[in-house]
Scaffold this active site. Sequence first.
Site, PDB file in Angstrom:
ATOM      1  CD  GLU A 151      35.481  50.780  56.867  1.00  0.00           C
ATOM      2  OE1 GLU A 151      35.922  51.138  55.750  1.00  0.00           O
ATOM      3  OE2 GLU A 151      35.963  51.197  57.943  1.00  0.00           O
ATOM      4  CB  CYS A 161      44.783  41.204  31.400  1.00  0.00           C
ATOM      5  SG  CYS A 161      45.615  41.688  32.905  1.00  0.00           S
ATOM      6  CG  HIS A 193      37.713  39.378  36.137  1.00  0.00           C
ATOM      7  ND1 HIS A 193      38.593  39.614  35.122  1.00  0.00           N
ATOM      8  CD2 HIS A 193      38.311  39.803  37.262  1.00  0.00           C
ATOM      9  CE1 HIS A 193      39.677  40.186  35.620  1.00  0.00           C
ATOM     10  NE2 HIS A 193      39.534  40.301  36.908  1.00  0.00           N
TER      11      HIS A 193
HETATM   12  N1  GLN Z   1      50.872  36.583  37.354  1.00  0.00           N
HETATM   13  C1  GLN Z   1      49.790  37.374  37.823  1.00  0.00           C
HETATM   14  C2  GLN Z   1      48.688  36.494  38.340  1.00  0.00           C
HETATM   15  O1  GLN Z   1      48.466  35.457  37.819  1.00  0.00           O
HETATM   16  C3  GLN Z   1      49.259  38.284  36.741  1.00  0.00           C
HETATM   17  C4  GLN Z   1      48.160  39.166  37.248  1.00  0.00           C
HETATM   18  C5  GLN Z   1      47.702  40.246  36.272  1.00  0.00           C
HETATM   19  O2  GLN Z   1      47.839  40.171  35.094  1.00  0.00           O
HETATM   20  N2  GLN Z   1      47.125  41.281  36.726  1.00  0.00           N
HETATM   21  O3  GLN Z   1      47.975  36.833  39.268  1.00  0.00           O
HETATM   22 ZN    ZN Z   2      46.191  39.651  33.832  1.00  0.00          ZN
END
Ligand code: GLN
Ligand code: ZN
Length: 741
Positions: free
Chosen positions: A19, A631, A682
Amino acid sequence: MMTIKTTNLGFPRLGRKREWKKAIEGYWNKNINKEALDKQLEVLHRDNLKLQSSYNLDSVPVGDFSLYDNLLDTALLFNIIPERFQGREIDDDLLFDIARGNKEHVASALIKWFNTNYHYIVPEWDNVVPKLNHNTLLERYRFALSLGINAHPVIVGPITFVALSKGGTSSFEEKVRQLIPLYTEVFHSLIQEGAELIQVDEPILVTDQAEVLKDITHEVYEAFNDAKVADKLIIQTYFEAADVKFLNGLPVKGLGLDFVHDRGNNLKQILAGDLSGDKTLFAGVIDGRNVWAADVALKQQLIEKLSEHVEDLYINPSSSLLLVPVSLEDETLDEQIKDGLSFATEKLGELEALKNLFNNNNATQFNKLKSKYETFQNQSFKNLEYNYNIPDQRSSTFEVRKVLQQQRWNLPDLPTTTIGSFPQSKEVRQYRADWKNHRITDEVYKQFLKDEIKRWIDIQEEIGLDVLVHGEFERNDMVEFFGEKLQGFLVTKYGWVQSYGSRAVKPPIIYGDVKWTHPLTIDETVYAQGLTNKPVKGMLTGPVTILNWSFERVDIPREVVQNQIALAINEEVLALEKAGIKIIQVDEPALREGLPLRSEFHKDYLDKAVHSFKLATSSVADDTQIHTHMCYSQFGQIIHAIYDLDADVISIETSRSHGDLIQDFEDINYNLGIGLGVYDIHSPRIPTEAEVTNAIERALKQIDRSLFWVNPDCGLKTRKEEEVKEALKVLVTSTQKIRNQ
Ligand code: GLN
Ligand code: ZN
């Protein structure tokens, strides 16, 4: 026998059916206004507090509830506002903009919280004027009191706060000193309101850094003592053992120690008498990071031992329950397995059972949990097998492979590609849900996937990318998807855990031996490749990440599970290769995250991680190109291990950490293929050509051009289609311009 008390360190804010996420995203998408958002969140917060209180906790944490992230809350509380966002009113919209970026400004960096998959927002100290803003912690505390709940405030402590921030010209010590009066004021306000305990989270004190932070830690808590607030403070640690003797020397009311993830070292120190009897102990006896039911009989023994060494004993989860799903209640799982599980709510039940056993001599709940635990243990879901005789080494060196791969693909200078996923639009998610709930046939669903793949292959060709992907539309999540298809995993319906902001993941649960029984990704990948002359990159998740982002059994050695997963992924790699897919990406974004917090354990972890990645990827031919991707972590400490993976190309996030990473690669003379993310996926913000060009040119100063790839930071699943198209066009155009220079 003494009486014991129970408490909690933090509860998931997500809600049983997410939620929280829905409310916040509803506000971002302008479906609800601020008033409605506030109302919905208040209900959730209240329900959370009441639920915890219903388990008879002696104290319920407050201040853990947040609109995004607790570190960000603390930053706002003390006016540590990124320079580019300064001058605005300090409100929730500002908080969201710092976290997500807006049209004008990039977001703050996002980093994994210690060795978890939760991400915090990195506070930025450049040109800040620390001061106390609107006291949101006091407000939340008052809210709990107004509900008649016995609560204790929680806040990230000054040492951890500064250790996790960046920027500014002042030293670590100066920053901490600037915060002392502000923390003091907040503590004062809470104590005045009636707070008897204040949980000050200082997990940084279990890391290697703790040693050099001793002086300043001492200074800070002495200062709190001088200000007469220290006698309410509990210094809370978790995820590893702390230096108990040192912490015991600080003039605070008590300590919080993790007795689950401490490798036995916290207990050892307690038994050695390092904690003086007059200190309150918050004993983390129930695993706050995993979903397995506690062996309550064993916990009983642990509590007995502890109680011989302290007078004021609280038992609680080993960390905030933010890291586990909310409740088992809505799950329809095999009863045999359900017996072995315990989510956040059930963990509170375990605490209650233990308390009733000790304080009231009432063993009813305890015996029930004990027999469930035993029933589960008696099932045999595992035989710990993992025989293999596949290589964990490519047959040729990178230099040899590079030439063969280049002959095969003839890719241009600075090849462009993406990380794998394209937008998971409403439509995509709707189709997947309809198919899962049998509202549409397999044929309809398969056809939809094909159409979507084709649409995006066309888009990628039109934009001019060099290595294409199928888009991952069939995947809900990069780990859950594999969990659904591999043997030994189970997937829950509502087992969501917050990852960052409104993003939640549903980690699968590994309950038995892992096996590959049928192809996982061949259909979609081969279909995509049939639509284009450009290479399509296969897309898999690596063993380290699958393990890290799953809940693994705690009674099977991690490396056994990890290697079992590696063998399963290896089968899929070979199946893709056989089907003509000769560029294959095996994502390992969680490699850094799993790194133990103490360096003495690093080598063992990294050796095993590298070994399993190589088991998964080394059996391919020389001209098959293995990619990997990582990442949102600080890579410095694992840079050698990254190199040892021997992947032909790594794509790695850099824009969100504002390019700090390149130096790490240069330092070790990294000479395998590398793609540094040139735009922050992002943020809804489209990068400008100048920004992308800059990022590429900056990297090319340090990295050999023949090794360099251009790509976004991470997968594009959370972005809108228009944003993705625009941004990728900018990426390709900028690259082409640099090529032509
Ligand atoms: N191959 C995944 C994507 O493109 C990699 C995602 C990630 O690194 N968290 O969504
Ligand atoms: Zn990633």
